[in-house]
Scaffold this motif. Structure first.
Motif, PDB file in Angstrom:
ATOM      1  N   ASP A 255       4.483  38.747 -25.569  1.00 19.83           N
ATOM      2  CA  ASP A 255       4.228  37.450 -24.848  1.00 19.83           C
ATOM      3  C   ASP A 255       5.513  37.076 -24.337  1.00 19.83           C
ATOM      4  O   ASP A 255       6.728  37.566 -24.505  1.00 19.83           O
TER       5      ASP A 255
ATOM      6  N   PRO B 196       6.942  33.400 -22.789  1.00 20.98           N
ATOM      7  CA  PRO B 196       6.758  32.087 -22.761  1.00 20.98           C
ATOM      8  C   PRO B 196       7.438  31.341 -21.525  1.00 20.98           C
ATOM      9  O   PRO B 196       7.013  30.258 -20.861  1.00 20.98           O
ATOM     10  N   SER B 197       8.098  32.123 -20.596  1.00 23.98           N
ATOM     11  CA  SER B 197       8.805  31.542 -19.432  1.00 23.98           C
ATOM     12  C   SER B 197       9.055  32.786 -18.530  1.00 23.98           C
ATOM     13  O   SER B 197      10.205  33.527 -18.593  1.00 23.98           O
TER      14      SER B 197
ATOM     15  N   HIS C 102       1.805  27.473 -16.000  1.00 20.30           N
ATOM     16  CA  HIS C 102       2.937  26.928 -16.305  1.00 20.30           C
ATOM     17  C   HIS C 102       3.734  27.551 -17.407  1.00 20.30           C
ATOM     18  O   HIS C 102       3.083  28.084 -18.333  1.00 20.30           O
ATOM     19  N   PRO C 103       4.771  27.324 -17.714  1.00 21.62           N
ATOM     20  CA  PRO C 103       5.844  28.019 -18.698  1.00 21.62           C
ATOM     21  C   PRO C 103       5.129  27.420 -20.048  1.00 21.62           C
ATOM     22  O   PRO C 103       4.310  26.201 -20.163  1.00 21.62           O
ATOM     23  N   ASN C 104       5.420  28.173 -21.312  1.00 20.10           N
ATOM     24  CA  ASN C 104       4.832  27.556 -22.459  1.00 20.10           C
ATOM     25  C   ASN C 104       3.345  27.433 -22.495  1.00 20.10           C
ATOM     26  O   ASN C 104       3.014  26.802 -23.200  1.00 20.10           O
ATOM     27  N   TYR C 105       2.748  28.403 -22.060  1.00 17.10           N
ATOM     28  CA  TYR C 105       1.205  28.786 -22.230  1.00 17.10           C
ATOM     29  C   TYR C 105       0.520  27.285 -21.777  1.00 17.10           C
ATOM     30  O   TYR C 105      -0.489  26.818 -22.534  1.00 17.10           O
ATOM     31  N   ARG C 106       0.594  26.893 -20.537  1.00 17.92           N
ATOM     32  CA  ARG C 106       0.102  25.451 -20.178  1.00 17.92           C
ATOM     33  C   ARG C 106      -0.584  25.826 -18.909  1.00 17.92           C
ATOM     34  O   ARG C 106      -0.205  26.614 -17.938  1.00 17.92           O
TER      35      ARG C 106
ATOM     36  N   SER D 199       3.751  31.886 -17.485  1.00 21.79           N
ATOM     37  CA  SER D 199       3.964  32.244 -18.899  1.00 21.79           C
ATOM     38  C   SER D 199       2.800  33.055 -18.973  1.00 21.79           C
ATOM     39  O   SER D 199       1.665  33.144 -18.235  1.00 21.79           O
TER      40      SER D 199
ATOM     41  N   ARG E 234       0.666  35.698 -22.197  1.00 20.65           N
ATOM     42  CA  ARG E 234       0.542  36.443 -23.764  1.00 20.65           C
ATOM     43  C   ARG E 234      -0.539  37.258 -23.857  1.00 20.65           C
ATOM     44  O   ARG E 234      -1.601  37.410 -23.221  1.00 20.65           O
TER      45      ARG E 234
END
Length: 175
Positions: A110, A112-113, A138-142, A168, A170
């Motif tokens: 994964d 995240p950024s 977006h970063p952090n799975y958003r 991001s 995963r």
């Protein structure tokens, strides 16, 4: 048995529809979707019929309102299911340019950024070598989600995106 239950109202209320396989058009079964129970496997929901529009990747669990699956609205009009394969490996190559051009990085876990690791905000193409993956805007799975299965994606529109922004991503792993 693979199963998902769609509810028209929040908190699993109102008219509902049980589904056990992919469906290109859910419109005849409900007019809106405000909560979902995923009873097995992974599911990809689409905002429009024929697997078009915003995508939402859901794992086994309960989603009492559309914000819980990061939904932008209560429109779910098609869905697909994917089973986790035990012992699956994961490998993806991302590129800064279309048609696998420019800088390339390979990942097996994964991220995240993407900017922190790749130093780019945009991903224009990728090759999913193994496993299922979810890209996030977006970063952090958003933000907007994009489901990717093994294959070549020569441009961001191949995975359903309108722009190349990927913040991001995963792996889709066993629940």
């Amino acid at each position: 048995m693979v199963k998902i239950v769609f509810y028209e109202d929040r908190n699993f209320q109102g008219r509902h529809y049980e589904c056990s396989s992919e469906c290109a058009d859910l419109s005849p079964y409900f007019s809106r979707c405000n909560s979902i129970r995923v009873e097995s496997d992974w599911w990809v929901m689409y905002e429009r019929p024929n697997y078009m529009g915003y995508q939402y990747v859901l794992s086994k669990g309960e989603y009492p309102d559309y914000q819980r699956w990061m939904g932008f609205n209560d429109n779910i009009k098609s869905c697909r299911t994917y089973s986790y394969v035990s012992g699956a490996s994961y490998k993806i190559k991302i590129h800064e340019r279309p048609n696998f051009g420019g800088q390339m990085m390979e990942f097996m876990d994964d991220c995240p950024s993407i900017y922190d690791r790749f130093h780019h905000h945009d991903i224009h193409s990728c090759h999913v070598m193994d496993g299922y993956w979810t890209f996030y805007e977006h970063p952090n799975y958003r933000g907007r989600q994009y489901f990717l299965k093994p294959g070549e994606y020569r441009r961001y529109s191949d995975w359903g995106a309108i722009v190349a922004a990927v913040g991001s991503f995963r792996r889709i792993v066993e629940i």
